[in-house]
Scaffold this active site. Structure first.
Site, PDB file in Angstrom:
ATOM      1  N   ASN A  93       0.821  -1.204   0.000  1.00  0.00           N
ATOM      2  CA  ASN A  93       0.000   0.000   0.000  1.00  0.00           C
ATOM      3  C   ASN A  93       0.860   1.260   0.000  1.00  0.00           C
ATOM      4  O   ASN A  93       1.827   1.357   0.762  1.00  0.00           O
ATOM      5  CB  ASN A  93      -0.904   0.010   1.239  1.00  0.00           C
ATOM      6  N   HIS A 106       6.604  -1.497   3.147  1.00  0.00           N
ATOM      7  CA  HIS A 106       6.522  -2.931   3.458  1.00  0.00           C
ATOM      8  C   HIS A 106       5.672  -3.637   2.422  1.00  0.00           C
ATOM      9  O   HIS A 106       4.787  -3.044   1.805  1.00  0.00           O
ATOM     10  CB  HIS A 106       5.940  -3.167   4.861  1.00  0.00           C
TER      11      HIS A 106
HETATM   12  P1  5GP Z   1      -0.499  -1.114   5.883  1.00  0.00           P
HETATM   13  O1  5GP Z   1      -1.961  -0.933   6.222  1.00  0.00           O
HETATM   14  O2  5GP Z   1       0.317   0.106   6.261  1.00  0.00           O
HETATM   15  O3  5GP Z   1      -0.238  -1.592   4.496  1.00  0.00           O
HETATM   16  O4  5GP Z   1      -0.027  -2.322   6.806  1.00  0.00           O
HETATM   17  C1  5GP Z   1       0.427  -2.158   8.097  1.00  0.00           C
HETATM   18  C2  5GP Z   1       0.339  -3.512   8.772  1.00  0.00           C
HETATM   19  O5  5GP Z   1       1.158  -3.489   9.920  1.00  0.00           O
HETATM   20  C3  5GP Z   1      -1.062  -3.884   9.228  1.00  0.00           C
HETATM   21  O6  5GP Z   1      -1.467  -5.093   8.590  1.00  0.00           O
HETATM   22  C4  5GP Z   1      -0.918  -4.034  10.739  1.00  0.00           C
HETATM   23  O7  5GP Z   1      -1.683  -5.100  11.268  1.00  0.00           O
HETATM   24  C5  5GP Z   1       0.561  -4.264  10.922  1.00  0.00           C
HETATM   25  N1  5GP Z   1       1.103  -3.781  12.177  1.00  0.00           N
HETATM   26  C6  5GP Z   1       0.881  -2.570  12.761  1.00  0.00           C
HETATM   27  N2  5GP Z   1       1.558  -2.471  13.913  1.00  0.00           N
HETATM   28  C7  5GP Z   1       2.238  -3.652  14.058  1.00  0.00           C
HETATM   29  C8  5GP Z   1       3.112  -4.148  15.077  1.00  0.00           C
HETATM   30  O8  5GP Z   1       3.421  -3.495  16.080  1.00  0.00           O
HETATM   31  N3  5GP Z   1       3.608  -5.399  14.875  1.00  0.00           N
HETATM   32  C9  5GP Z   1       3.304  -6.153  13.787  1.00  0.00           C
HETATM   33  N4  5GP Z   1       3.830  -7.373  13.694  1.00  0.00           N
HETATM   34  N5  5GP Z   1       2.467  -5.711  12.816  1.00  0.00           N
HETATM   35  C10 5GP Z   1       1.944  -4.474  12.953  1.00  0.00           C
END
Ligand code: 5GP
Ligand code: ZN
Length: 120
Positions: A93, A106
């Site tokens: 994303n 990521h």
């Molecule tokens: P995005 O929405 O930015 O593409 O994805 C961020 C991801 O990071 C989400 O799926 C969320 O669950 C994950 N995430 C957020 N904080 C943490 C954390 O402290 N540890 C881990 N392992 N995942 C996290």
């Protein structure tokens, strides 16, 4: 901390994870990336591959060399998680409008279930 982590951001959760602040288990790691399981899995396998360098997203001018290592890690993580043969989906994303909530580049690797053929 290696040279590749020198621009770590104090307020970035993924920089903290990479630095080992939470003793997170790394599924895979090399000089450029680390991979760890998502805290809120959306599939039986849901692993994040994260560059050690703090880059916001693909609009933050990431080094092509870094992108090479990021995408090279995808298949390795899929093999480690046992979904390389059954199939897996990657999601990445860019920006709030796309659903990005952690502003450190990521790739999501999702697998272990049957996905629909569409994208939405
Ligand atoms: P995005 O929405 O930015 O593409 O994805 C961020 C991801 O990071 C989400 O799926 C969320 O669950 C994950 N995430 C957020 N904080 C943490 C954390 O402290 N540890 C881990 N392992 N995942 C996290
Ligand atoms: Zn960061």
């Amino acid at each position: 901390m290696t040279g590749k982590e020198l621009n770590a951001q104090d307020d970035c959760i993924f920089c903290k994870i990479i630095a080992g602040d939470f003793n997170t288990d790394f599924v895979y790691q090399d000089d450029y990336v680390v991979a760890f399981d998502d805290i809120s899995p959306q599939a039986p396998v849901h692993t994040l591959i994260v560059p050690r360098q703090h880059v916001i997203n693909l609009e933050d001018n990431p080094d092509p060399e870094l992108l090479k290592h990021l995408f090279s890690a995808v298949s390795k993580v899929a093999q480690i998680k046992g979904v390389n043969e059954s199939g897996y989906r990657i999601i990445q994303n860019n920006g709030r409008g796309a659903g990005q909530t952690v502003f450190h580049l990521h790739v999501h690797v999702l697998g272990g279930k049957r996905f629909s053929e569409g994208m939405a």
